[in-house]
Design an enzyme around this catalytic site. Structure first.
Site, PDB file in Angstrom:
ATOM      1  N   HIS A   1       0.835  -1.218   0.000  1.00 21.33           N
ATOM      2  CA  HIS A   1       0.000   0.000   0.000  1.00 21.33           C
ATOM      3  C   HIS A   1       0.867   1.265   0.000  1.00 21.33           C
ATOM      4  O   HIS A   1       0.441   2.303   0.481  1.00 21.33           O
ATOM      5  CB  HIS A   1      -0.948   0.032   1.196  1.00 21.33           C
ATOM      6  CG  HIS A   1      -1.718  -1.247   1.391  1.00 21.33           C
ATOM      7  ND1 HIS A   1      -2.974  -1.459   0.870  1.00 21.33           N
ATOM      8  CD2 HIS A   1      -1.381  -2.395   2.033  1.00 21.33           C
ATOM      9  CE1 HIS A   1      -3.388  -2.687   1.188  1.00 21.33           C
ATOM     10  NE2 HIS A   1      -2.427  -3.279   1.895  1.00 21.33           N
TER      11      HIS A   1
ATOM     12  N   SER B   1      14.957  20.942 -16.193  1.00 27.21           N
ATOM     13  CA  SER B   1      13.729  21.683 -16.462  1.00 27.21           C
ATOM     14  C   SER B   1      14.104  22.968 -17.186  1.00 27.21           C
ATOM     15  O   SER B   1      15.148  23.554 -16.913  1.00 27.21           O
ATOM     16  CB  SER B   1      13.020  22.004 -15.142  1.00 27.21           C
ATOM     17  OG  SER B   1      12.205  23.147 -15.294  1.00 27.21           O
TER      18      SER B   1
ATOM     19  N   LYS C   1      16.124  21.354 -11.121  1.00 20.10           N
ATOM     20  CA  LYS C   1      15.461  20.080 -11.408  1.00 20.10           C
ATOM     21  C   LYS C   1      16.365  19.071 -12.117  1.00 20.10           C
ATOM     22  O   LYS C   1      17.172  19.409 -12.957  1.00 20.10           O
ATOM     23  CB  LYS C   1      14.220  20.303 -12.281  1.00 20.10           C
ATOM     24  CG  LYS C   1      13.049  20.911 -11.560  1.00 20.10           C
ATOM     25  CD  LYS C   1      12.535  20.089 -10.388  1.00 20.10           C
ATOM     26  CE  LYS C   1      11.785  18.856 -10.840  1.00 20.10           C
ATOM     27  NZ  LYS C   1      10.534  19.180 -11.518  1.00 20.10           N
TER      28      LYS C   1
ATOM     29  N   GLU D   1      10.163   7.805 -16.587  1.00 23.78           N
ATOM     30  CA  GLU D   1       8.812   8.329 -16.831  1.00 23.78           C
ATOM     31  C   GLU D   1       8.299   7.937 -18.214  1.00 23.78           C
ATOM     32  O   GLU D   1       7.138   7.546 -18.374  1.00 23.78           O
ATOM     33  CB  GLU D   1       8.809   9.855 -16.701  1.00 23.78           C
ATOM     34  CG  GLU D   1       9.004  10.345 -15.284  1.00 23.78           C
ATOM     35  CD  GLU D   1       9.174  11.847 -15.253  1.00 23.78           C
ATOM     36  OE1 GLU D   1       8.160  12.546 -15.195  1.00 23.78           O
ATOM     37  OE2 GLU D   1      10.328  12.320 -15.315  1.00 23.78           O
TER      38      GLU D   1
END
Ligand code: ARG
Length: 466
Positions: free
Chosen positions: A159, A286, A292, A299
């Site tokens: 979980h 970024s 970043k 991804e």
């Protein structure tokens, strides 16, 4: 109206299809990638036609030379593909016939319906063989990362909540196991793809004495004993795309597994987890936020699973309710199949490269794995070993956890007296439960994240993947 094609639209048609029809129906823009397998198939078919006396040896030689020259031109990028010739088959055959008069005999006893089934099967068996190697490389990268960090412990999660301690390697080996099954499914698909459909003609074979076994043998459509494997029903052979569906299904599950690995990597690379650091070359920045460092490879791998699942659904939908036998709808199978193959191969390759360029933050992992609540189940097992039924033990430990939380202390800071206040079954040795190294020794079952077992599994996989 387009000029009529020299190879297929002969007597029956007054002219070629309208330009917009030609553009709508051409497939050469994407099936040209089958050129190598198309030529291989034609060479085998020609050799067989010579064997049964349809071609002379001289004609066979001329055809082989012609196909070889065409292959060379295609390879060097100099071949001019003509969309008005529709597909890879007619482009190559037309050029061959232009060069070699005997080229006009090549299509004897053959239809593009069995030809495309052949080409795709040939192409896919090669593709699966290559994907198999890339999957192994990814397994190796996972095992290597685990072996390089063999002592590192992290919390295992259910979980997405901290559950019990596991070796980082154990977590990685879970993916090695998934990939093993993926590889097995692909191998299974390979077996059913490795069947020669040539000789099925358009749908009903041929009246000519084609030697199907010879062709199958020449093209290496053989079983483990070297016996030729030929399709047993001509109608099935030209309309069957099960093998493509199976590949897309195995590919979809592989992509789903990769998406889960990708998600773990993304979580681990976040500041909140901070378990790993991916090398700069496998991340991106970024355009706005200078600080970043984004895990784009992971991804995109996660994201690309979507299109691979889509390809499977598209193929199934394409086949659903199709009447026997070949229907032009089937031309739509290729882009979905190619896309699945290209996408999963790229994902497997990039994930392997990314993992090979990833460092583990042992200190952050140790901090997280040091959370004593991860050993709450060990506390319950401790009571079970003292003779308490598990349900009661679960309740007693729950009470200790609640007490620790209320008194603002970590679970391992609860005193023996406080433990005993909850249950007299707790003895002074209860404190030993929190020794993490010992806790990992206690997990001795096959498949458990115990120290010995994980070491054994790592060694076994290292050997297997050599
Ligand atoms: N381009 C076609 C395909 O991919 C090849 C077979 C065409 N057959 C035909 N009768 N039009 O399915």
């Amino acid at each position: 109206m387009k000029k009529s094609s020299p190879v297929s639209r002969s007597g029956r048609f007054a002219g070629g299809p309208a330009a917009d029809v030609a553009a709508f129906s051409e497939s050469v823009s994407f099936d040209k990638r089958l050129w190598w397998h198309d030529i291989l198939g034609s060479l085998a078919h020609a050799a067989m036609l010579c064997k049964i006396g349809v071609l002379t040896t001289a004609e066979l030689k001329a055809i082989a030379r012609g196909l070889d020259a065409i292959g060379g031109k295609i390879k060097s990028g100099k071949f001019k593909w003509k969309p008005e010739l529709e597909d890879v088959h007619m482009n190559i055959e037309a050029e061959l016939t232009r060069r070699v008069p005997a080229g006009a005999k090549l299509h004897t006893g053959r239809s593009r319906n069995d030809q495309i089934a052949l080409d795709v099967r040939l192409w896919l068996t090669d593709e699966i063989a290559q994907l198999h190697h890339e999957i192994r490389a990814l397994q190796k990268a996972l095992v290597q990362l685990g072996a390089d960090n063999a002592a590192v412990l992290i919390p295992g999660y259910t979980h997405l909540q901290r559950a019990q301690p596991v070796f980082f390697a154990h977590h990685l080996l879970a993916y090695v196991e998934m990939l093993k099954r993926d590889d097995g499914r692909l191998l299974d698909c390979y077996t059913r793809t490795n069947v020669c459909p040539l000789g099925s003609g358009a749908l009903a074979g041929s009246t000519l004495p084609l030697d199907r076994e010879f062709v199958a043998h020449t093209l290496n459509f053989v079983d483990h004993k070297g016996r030729p494997r030929v399709s047993q029903n001509s109608m099935d052979a030209v309309s069957d795309r099960d093998f493509a569906v199976e590949f897309c299904a195995a590919g979809a599950l592989l992509a789903v597994h990769l998406s889960r690995l990708a998600e773990d990597v993304i979580l681990w690379a976040s500041a909140e987890f901070n378990f790993i650091k991916i090398a700069d070359a496998y991340t991106t920045g970024s355009s706005l936020m200078p600080q970043k460092k984004n895990p784009d490879v992971a991804e995109l791998t996660r994201g690309k699973s979507g299109r691979v699942i889509g390809n499977l659904v598209a193929l199934l939908t394409l086949l659903k309710g199709l009447p026997m036998t070949y229907n032009r709808d089937l031309q739509e199978d290729k882009e979905r199949l190619f896309d699945t193959a290209d996408t999963v191969r790229a994902c497997v390759r990039l994930m392997a490269a990314m993992l090979a360029n990833t460092k583990v933050n042992a200190a952050a992992c140790a901090r997280a794995a040091g959370d004593p609540t991860l050993l709450a189940t060990d506390l319950a097992d401790y009571l079970v070993k003292k003779g308490m039924p598990f349900r009661q033990a679960h309740h007693a430990v729950g009470a200790v956890v609640a007490f620790a939380e209320k008194s603002g202390r970590p679970l391992d800071q609860v005193t023996v007296a406080e433990f005993r206040a909850v249950s007299p079954k707790f003895g002074p040795d209860v404190k030993n439960v929190f020794n993490l190294a010992q806790a990992m020794q206690r997990r001795a079952l096959t498949g458990a994240p115990g120290a010995r077992e994980v070491k054994r599994q790592l060694a076994q996989w290292t050997k297997k993947l050599k």
